[in-house]
Design an enzyme around this catalytic site. Structure first.
Site, PDB file in Angstrom:
ATOM      1  N   GLY A 215     -53.805 -42.330   0.665  1.00  0.00           N
ATOM      2  CA  GLY A 215     -54.267 -40.894   0.314  1.00  0.00           C
ATOM      3  C   GLY A 215     -54.696 -40.925  -0.517  1.00  0.00           C
ATOM      4  N   SER A 216     -54.409 -40.492  -1.853  1.00  0.00           N
ATOM      5  CA  SER A 216     -55.420 -39.571  -2.687  1.00  0.00           C
ATOM      6  C   SER A 216     -56.515 -40.681  -3.451  1.00  0.00           C
ATOM      7  CB  SER A 216     -55.138 -38.711  -3.660  1.00  0.00           C
ATOM      8  OG  SER A 216     -54.540 -37.643  -3.053  1.00  0.00           O
ATOM      9  N   THR A 217     -56.214 -42.089  -3.871  1.00  0.00           N
ATOM     10  CA  THR A 217     -56.970 -43.089  -3.711  1.00  0.00           C
ATOM     11  C   THR A 217     -57.946 -42.461  -3.196  1.00  0.00           C
ATOM     12  OG1 THR A 217     -56.095 -44.409  -2.685  1.00  0.00           O
ATOM     13  CG2 THR A 217     -55.248 -43.552  -5.099  1.00  0.00           C
TER      14      THR A 217
END
Length: 485
Positions: A215-217
């Protein structure tokens, strides 16, 4: 009469020579095959006729051995078994060995030639030494903080010392007691069947053997690629990314959970986690540039060992532009282990120099003399040092002014990034909560710890699913424990 005696003597000599040749054939040429024959119990009996060496955390042993009085005499025991199972693995008389118990089996069982007093001693005497010990890099307080933070929820934590690559914690939940598998008999086979049948998969090492969409990591990796490739030269300038953003070659619009992402700068896109900006930047970097960048962080490496093997974190090398856009925000086929994402945070924290992660500090003889010591060495220069400095500033902004405020520690410089990992058919599965971070104590020249947390059963509200609610507090506890020394 003498003639018959000579003939009998000659026959005896021939028989003696034949006997010696046969003995040589058995003992020299067929020794290995006889040793490996499943019907040969001698090696198994010999393997368990002395205590196994121990695995240590700091100065404390987290394993032991007990004399059962059975033919297979010594059985493995574990102190705080579920806490350290993702580190030790199990050593079972029925099911073999895993993790450190497997990777360092030669030392622990006493068969490693390095334990012998002289070269070739074991081969000449066909003996073995008392089991040696394995000293890990794990810090007990950090391991406990991670374990207690997860609180039995499905997920994992990996914590690394950025300047060395030492693994300070490796936790997977739910866990299991490896001592239940140590011996033989129905209790062991029943435990094996129960653990393998469990839907929660307690024997799965989620920290190093399970991959998740990050995801956004993953936007930290994409940001590093964009800065290194000069696609972005000033993190505070508008990127010119439209909102809504239509995935290249499609009519599909990529949504943002955050507000104000149209034409947002890279710094703002990281702070509030804009999907559109980061997807567009990944496309601008291009497939070849993104593949080159992600591999510097460790993605697509099938040979990473700590010393146990680590599952490959994946970034596809053949994609259409719309797929590349999704991959650049940690979706599509992009997957990563928690250890991999701890390595991403570690690379940023350490000025772009990513150290090779390792779990075993040294091995020793039974009496404590060092046999082998592992040291720090570079894995890759993951990014330009200037890029790392810029990303550090952006990750600090995430904690101080963005979605990662739950990771803040008074008086400590903390950088982080929250993330949501969509999964399942049409993203129907409950998203995983991610948080990656690093912490630098006051008056210190370098960060002390980098952490990655993933929680599979994140709560349903958006703040928790993004990692700010479920994962960031765990990371905060882990970092706080590491900073206490």
């Amino acid at each position: 009469m003498i003639r018959y005696i000579r003939r009998a003597a000659a026959l005896c000599l021939v028989l003696l020579v034949a006997l010696l040749l046969n003995a040589a054939r058995v003992q020299v040429f067929e020794a290995d095959s006889l040793d490996d024959n499943p019907a040969n119990r001698r090696l198994t009996i010999a393997r368990y006729d002395q205590p196994r060496g121990n695995i240590l955390v700091g100065d404390t042993s987290v394993t032991g051995s007990k004399d059962t009085g059975e033919q297979l005499a010594y059985e493995r025991t574990y102190t705080y078994g579920p806490l350290y199972a993702p580190v030790t693995g199990y050593a079972s008389q029925t099911y073999g060995t895993t993790l450190i118990e497997n990777a360092e089996d030669g030392v622990l069982s006493g068969t490693d030639p390095m334990l012998a007093p002289f070269p070739l001693w074991n081969e000449i005497t066909r003996s073995r030494q008392p089991g040696g010990n394995v000293v890990t890099t794990v810090k007990d307080s950090v391991q406990r903080a991670a374990y207690e933070g997860l609180g039995g929820r499905r997920g994992a934590v990996a914590a690394v010392e950025p300047s060395t690559g030492k693994i300070l914690a490796l936790v997977s939940a739910p866990s299991y007691d490896p001592g239940q598998l140590s011996g033989t008999g129905s209790s062991v086979t029943d435990a094996w069947a129960r653990l393998n049948a469990s839907k929660s998969q307690p024997m799965l090492n989620r920290a190093i053997r399970q991959t998740y969409p990050p995801g956004s990591t993953f936007k930290i990796v994409t940001a590093a690629a964009a800065l290194d490739a000069n696609v972005v030269t000033d993190p505070d300038e508008d990127t010119g990314t439209p909102s809504p953003y239509v995935l290249p070659g499609t009519t599909t619009t990529l949504p943002n959970e955050a507000q104000g992402c149209e034409n947002a700068s890279l710094a703002e896109a990281i702070r509030v986690s804009c999907n559109t900006v980061m997807a567009d930047l990944g496309v601008r970097v291009g497939l070849d540039g993104m593949v080159d960048a992600v591999r510097k962080f460790g993605f697509d490496d099938t040979g990473l060992r700590i010393p146990s093997g680590v599952a490959k974190s994946n970034f596809d090398t053949s994609m259409t532009k719309d797929q590349l856009a999704l991959s650049s925000i940690g979706q599509f086929d992009t997957t990563a282990t928690p250890l991999q994402m701890a390595m991403v945070a570690s690379a940023v924290a350490n000025g772009g120099d990513l150290k090779y992660p390792y779990l075993v500090d040294r091995t020793t003889t039974h009496s404590g003399s060092t046999v082998r010591r592992n040291g720090s060495h570079s894995y890759h220069q993951a990014m330009n040092p200037r890029t790392a400095m810029q990303l550090r500033k952006m990750m600090v902004d995430v904690v101080e002014n963005g979605t990662g405020s739950n990771a803040a520690i008074d008086g400590v410089t903390v950088g982080g990034k929250t993330g949501t990992a969509q999964h399942g058919i049409d993203n129907s599965g409950r998203p995983y909560a991610w948080f990656i971070s690093w912490a630098q104590p006051p008056r210190s020249a370098e960060p002390a710890v980098a952490v990655a947390v993933v929680v599979e059963d994140a709560a349903a509200n958006r703040a928790d699913i993004s990692g700010g609610g479920s994962a960031a507090p765990i990371a905060r506890s882990v970092m706080a424990a590491a900073l206490k020394g």
